[in-house]
Design a protein around this motif. Sequence first.
Motif, PDB file in Angstrom:
ATOM      1  N   SER A   5       0.679  -1.300   0.123  1.00  0.00           N
ATOM      2  CA  SER A   5      -0.045   0.129  -0.038  1.00  0.00           C
ATOM      3  C   SER A   5       0.761   1.191   0.057  1.00  0.00           C
ATOM      4  CB  SER A   5      -0.887   0.133   1.213  1.00  0.00           C
ATOM      5  OG  SER A   5      -1.865  -0.944   1.191  1.00  0.00           O
ATOM      6  N   ALA A   6       2.056   1.138   0.816  1.00  0.00           N
ATOM      7  CA  ALA A   6       2.688   2.240   0.850  1.00  0.00           C
ATOM      8  C   ALA A   6       3.480   2.444  -0.408  1.00  0.00           C
ATOM      9  CB  ALA A   6       3.745   2.074   1.968  1.00  0.00           C
ATOM     10  N   LEU A   7       3.978   1.513  -1.127  1.00  0.00           N
ATOM     11  CA  LEU A   7       4.487   1.824  -2.563  1.00  0.00           C
ATOM     12  C   LEU A   7       3.449   2.301  -3.380  1.00  0.00           C
ATOM     13  CD1 LEU A   7       6.919  -1.411  -2.728  1.00  0.00           C
ATOM     14  CD2 LEU A   7       7.486   0.803  -2.255  1.00  0.00           C
ATOM     15  N   ARG A   8       2.236   1.660  -3.500  1.00  0.00           N
ATOM     16  CA  ARG A   8       1.278   2.495  -4.232  1.00  0.00           C
ATOM     17  C   ARG A   8       1.043   3.711  -4.392  1.00  0.00           C
ATOM     18  NH1 ARG A   8      -1.997  -3.054  -3.878  1.00  0.00           N
ATOM     19  NH2 ARG A   8      -1.219  -4.358  -5.448  1.00  0.00           N
ATOM     20  N   ASN A   9       0.717   4.089  -3.117  1.00  0.00           N
ATOM     21  CA  ASN A   9       0.588   5.670  -2.569  1.00  0.00           C
ATOM     22  C   ASN A   9       1.788   6.480  -3.027  1.00  0.00           C
ATOM     23  OD1 ASN A   9      -1.738   5.196  -1.308  1.00  0.00           O
ATOM     24  ND2 ASN A   9      -1.099   4.677   0.574  1.00  0.00           N
ATOM     25  N   VAL A  10       3.200   5.800  -2.823  1.00  0.00           N
ATOM     26  CA  VAL A  10       4.173   6.842  -3.439  1.00  0.00           C
ATOM     27  C   VAL A  10       4.292   6.643  -5.000  1.00  0.00           C
ATOM     28  CG1 VAL A  10       6.668   6.614  -3.703  1.00  0.00           C
ATOM     29  CG2 VAL A  10       5.757   6.355  -1.461  1.00  0.00           C
ATOM     30  N   GLU A  11       3.863   5.800  -5.453  1.00  0.00           N
ATOM     31  CA  GLU A  11       3.805   5.432  -7.099  1.00  0.00           C
ATOM     32  C   GLU A  11       2.784   6.600  -7.572  1.00  0.00           C
ATOM     33  OE1 GLU A  11       3.102   1.601  -7.941  1.00  0.00           O
ATOM     34  OE2 GLU A  11       5.266   1.117  -8.241  1.00  0.00           O
ATOM     35  N   ASP A  12       1.443   6.747  -6.990  1.00  0.00           N
ATOM     36  CA  ASP A  12       0.387   7.577  -7.159  1.00  0.00           C
ATOM     37  C   ASP A  12       0.792   9.241  -7.063  1.00  0.00           C
ATOM     38  OD1 ASP A  12      -1.393   5.601  -7.474  1.00  0.00           O
ATOM     39  OD2 ASP A  12      -2.465   5.728  -5.796  1.00  0.00           O
ATOM     40  N   ALA A  13       1.578   9.473  -6.095  1.00  0.00           N
ATOM     41  CA  ALA A  13       2.270  10.506  -5.846  1.00  0.00           C
ATOM     42  C   ALA A  13       3.321  11.082  -6.807  1.00  0.00           C
ATOM     43  CB  ALA A  13       3.049  10.805  -4.344  1.00  0.00           C
ATOM     44  N   LEU A  14       4.004  10.280  -7.225  1.00  0.00           N
ATOM     45  CA  LEU A  14       5.072  10.198  -8.431  1.00  0.00           C
ATOM     46  C   LEU A  14       4.439  10.424  -9.759  1.00  0.00           C
ATOM     47  CD1 LEU A  14       7.787   7.843  -7.589  1.00  0.00           C
ATOM     48  CD2 LEU A  14       7.770  10.554  -7.115  1.00  0.00           C
ATOM     49  N   ARG A  15       3.269   9.796  -9.961  1.00  0.00           N
ATOM     50  CA  ARG A  15       2.386   9.882 -11.114  1.00  0.00           C
ATOM     51  C   ARG A  15       1.712  11.103 -11.224  1.00  0.00           C
ATOM     52  NH1 ARG A  15      -0.613   5.991 -10.352  1.00  0.00           N
ATOM     53  NH2 ARG A  15       0.804   4.485 -10.940  1.00  0.00           N
ATOM     54  N   ASP A  16       1.359  11.709 -10.058  1.00  0.00           N
ATOM     55  CA  ASP A  16       0.591  13.114 -10.257  1.00  0.00           C
ATOM     56  C   ASP A  16       1.577  14.052 -10.420  1.00  0.00           C
ATOM     57  OD1 ASP A  16      -1.947  11.842  -9.757  1.00  0.00           O
ATOM     58  OD2 ASP A  16      -1.862  12.539  -7.474  1.00  0.00           O
ATOM     59  N   PHE A  17       2.926  14.106  -9.947  1.00  0.00           N
ATOM     60  CA  PHE A  17       3.958  14.719 -10.334  1.00  0.00           C
ATOM     61  C   PHE A  17       4.568  14.838 -11.725  1.00  0.00           C
ATOM     62  CE2 PHE A  17       8.491  15.664 -10.698  1.00  0.00           C
ATOM     63  CZ  PHE A  17       8.459  16.998 -10.256  1.00  0.00           C
ATOM     64  N   GLU A  18       4.428  13.557 -12.277  1.00  0.00           N
ATOM     65  CA  GLU A  18       4.864  13.561 -13.697  1.00  0.00           C
ATOM     66  C   GLU A  18       3.989  14.011 -14.502  1.00  0.00           C
ATOM     67  OE1 GLU A  18       5.493   9.395 -13.632  1.00  0.00           O
ATOM     68  OE2 GLU A  18       7.596   9.513 -12.794  1.00  0.00           O
ATOM     69  N   SER A  19       2.594  13.958 -14.315  1.00  0.00           N
ATOM     70  CA  SER A  19       1.472  14.383 -15.108  1.00  0.00           C
ATOM     71  C   SER A  19       1.348  15.958 -14.764  1.00  0.00           C
ATOM     72  CB  SER A  19       0.356  13.767 -14.847  1.00  0.00           C
ATOM     73  OG  SER A  19      -0.210  13.924 -13.643  1.00  0.00           O
ATOM     74  N   GLY A  20       1.949  16.427 -14.016  1.00  0.00           N
ATOM     75  CA  GLY A  20       1.721  18.013 -13.768  1.00  0.00           C
ATOM     76  C   GLY A  20       0.528  18.483 -12.849  1.00  0.00           C
ATOM     77  N   GLU A  21      -0.132  17.272 -12.227  1.00  0.00           N
ATOM     78  CA  GLU A  21      -1.361  17.435 -11.419  1.00  0.00           C
ATOM     79  C   GLU A  21      -0.667  17.758  -9.934  1.00  0.00           C
ATOM     80  OE1 GLU A  21      -4.074  14.259 -11.422  1.00  0.00           O
ATOM     81  OE2 GLU A  21      -3.566  14.000 -13.504  1.00  0.00           O
ATOM     82  N   SER A  22       0.701  17.798  -9.667  1.00  0.00           N
ATOM     83  CA  SER A  22       1.240  18.084  -8.354  1.00  0.00           C
ATOM     84  C   SER A  22       2.654  18.654  -8.660  1.00  0.00           C
ATOM     85  CB  SER A  22       1.084  16.801  -7.652  1.00  0.00           C
ATOM     86  OG  SER A  22       1.688  17.141  -6.061  1.00  0.00           O
ATOM     87  N   ASP A  23       2.866  19.927  -7.746  1.00  0.00           N
ATOM     88  CA  ASP A  23       4.151  20.176  -7.693  1.00  0.00           C
ATOM     89  C   ASP A  23       5.158  19.519  -6.707  1.00  0.00           C
ATOM     90  OD1 ASP A  23       3.549  21.219  -5.099  1.00  0.00           O
ATOM     91  OD2 ASP A  23       3.902  23.078  -5.459  1.00  0.00           O
ATOM     92  N   LEU A  24       6.363  19.807  -6.796  1.00  0.00           N
ATOM     93  CA  LEU A  24       7.476  18.955  -6.048  1.00  0.00           C
ATOM     94  C   LEU A  24       7.281  19.006  -4.589  1.00  0.00           C
ATOM     95  CD1 LEU A  24      10.001  17.401  -6.027  1.00  0.00           C
ATOM     96  CD2 LEU A  24      11.569  19.728  -6.131  1.00  0.00           C
ATOM     97  N   ALA A  25       6.811  20.313  -4.018  1.00  0.00           N
ATOM     98  CA  ALA A  25       6.510  20.364  -2.570  1.00  0.00           C
ATOM     99  C   ALA A  25       5.130  19.404  -2.203  1.00  0.00           C
ATOM    100  CB  ALA A  25       6.189  21.835  -2.127  1.00  0.00           C
ATOM    101  N   ALA A  26       4.353  19.410  -2.944  1.00  0.00           N
ATOM    102  CA  ALA A  26       3.065  18.680  -2.681  1.00  0.00           C
ATOM    103  C   ALA A  26       3.572  17.252  -2.789  1.00  0.00           C
ATOM    104  CB  ALA A  26       1.951  18.903  -3.435  1.00  0.00           C
ATOM    105  N   THR A  27       4.296  16.757  -3.591  1.00  0.00           N
ATOM    106  CA  THR A  27       4.571  15.397  -3.978  1.00  0.00           C
ATOM    107  C   THR A  27       5.430  15.181  -2.617  1.00  0.00           C
ATOM    108  OG1 THR A  27       4.611  15.586  -6.235  1.00  0.00           O
ATOM    109  CG2 THR A  27       5.878  13.864  -5.464  1.00  0.00           C
ATOM    110  N   GLU A  28       6.472  15.861  -2.202  1.00  0.00           N
ATOM    111  CA  GLU A  28       7.512  15.790  -1.313  1.00  0.00           C
ATOM    112  C   GLU A  28       6.451  15.367  -0.029  1.00  0.00           C
ATOM    113  OE1 GLU A  28      11.518  17.891  -2.145  1.00  0.00           O
ATOM    114  OE2 GLU A  28      10.174  19.030  -1.113  1.00  0.00           O
TER     115      GLU A  28
END
Length: 94
Positions: A5-28
């Motif tokens: 679950s933790a890995l999936r949540n991290v992958e979701d955060a990275l996916r949102d960053f890569e797609s531009g839906e999230s900035d670096l600070a929010a992803t961190e």
Amino acid sequence: MDRISALRNVEDALRDFESGESDLAATEQRVVTVLRTYATDFEGADGLAPYQATGEGRAHGLVVVAANETDARQKVHDLLEEERGTLDFDVGRL
């Protein structure tokens, strides 16, 4: 939260960053939140558990996985490359 679950949540955060839906600070922040949740829910084999150091100086806030408080204290000293007795801190189970 288990490891998958933790890995999936991290992958979701990275996916949102890569797609531009999230900035670096929010992803961190999302990744840190996932990691903290994982650490506080962690129940390892052989009685391992997370312990957090509290006190003044470099040890404050460090979280390590250990079998007991004595092992946790040693791990904090080892991580900071300090000899036992050179740092003033307590450890408590999360």
